[in-house]
Design a protein around this motif. Sequence first.
Motif, mmCIF file in Angstrom:
data_model
loop_
_atom_site.group_PDB
_atom_site.id
_atom_site.type_symbol
_atom_site.label_atom_id
_atom_site.label_comp_id
_atom_site.label_asym_id
_atom_site.label_seq_id
_atom_site.Cartn_x
_atom_site.Cartn_y
_atom_site.Cartn_z
ATOM 1 N N THR A 57 1.063 -1.101 0.136
ATOM 2 C CA THR A 57 0.090 0.029 -0.061
ATOM 3 C C THR A 57 0.954 1.128 -0.002
ATOM 4 N N THR A 58 0.341 2.418 -0.221
ATOM 5 C CA THR A 58 0.904 3.757 -0.521
ATOM 6 C C THR A 58 0.094 4.710 -0.272
ATOM 7 N N GLY A 59 0.311 5.912 0.275
ATOM 8 C CA GLY A 59 -0.643 7.039 0.369
ATOM 9 C C GLY A 59 -0.469 7.906 -0.957
ATOM 10 N N ARG A 65 4.316 6.463 -4.558
ATOM 11 C CA ARG A 65 3.067 6.606 -5.305
ATOM 12 C C ARG A 65 3.445 7.809 -6.480
ATOM 13 N N ALA A 137 -5.355 4.616 1.647
ATOM 14 C CA ALA A 137 -4.387 4.102 0.837
ATOM 15 C C ALA A 137 -4.335 3.310 -0.499
#
Length: 162
Positions: A57-59, A65, A137
């Motif tokens: 996951t990434t913001g 991102r 996310a």
Amino acid sequence: MLDSRYSEPGATEVPWETVRERFAGAGIYWLTTVREEGRPHVTPLIGVWLDEAFWFTTGSGEQKRRNLRGNAAVAVTTGTDALHEGLDVVVHGDAVQVEEPGALERAAGAWLAKYGEEWHFEARDGGFHHVEGGQRADVFRVTPLAVLAFGKDPYSHNRYTF
């Protein structure tokens, strides 16, 4: 396949099942993405192995991102800092964003099973939301194109292609 050019005499191929189990069981991974100007960006993160792929996951505002918007190619590594023991693994592939609700639900369950309540996500709105609040996310899947595994006792260089 064992690459004897970079392996000690007598080394044998590390079975794919062993490599996959080591990679799946790791607590921390290092993700390498490529910045717009071509320089690498490396960051530690957690993730899961699900459906024969690595998920993370990434913001939306994070550097990784932003990098993925311009270049999906990544390398994901894990292993040990010990010189003479362990197994280091490098996964090469492209990071593809996952927004399908059923896939996100399965991934959220995998995170909960692996990391516990600290990483309990709700799958909604095409991403993850931490159950205890927090920002949305984005979720990505990396299906391996090639995997390198480096054994250390004896030293061996193994390559798996898909």
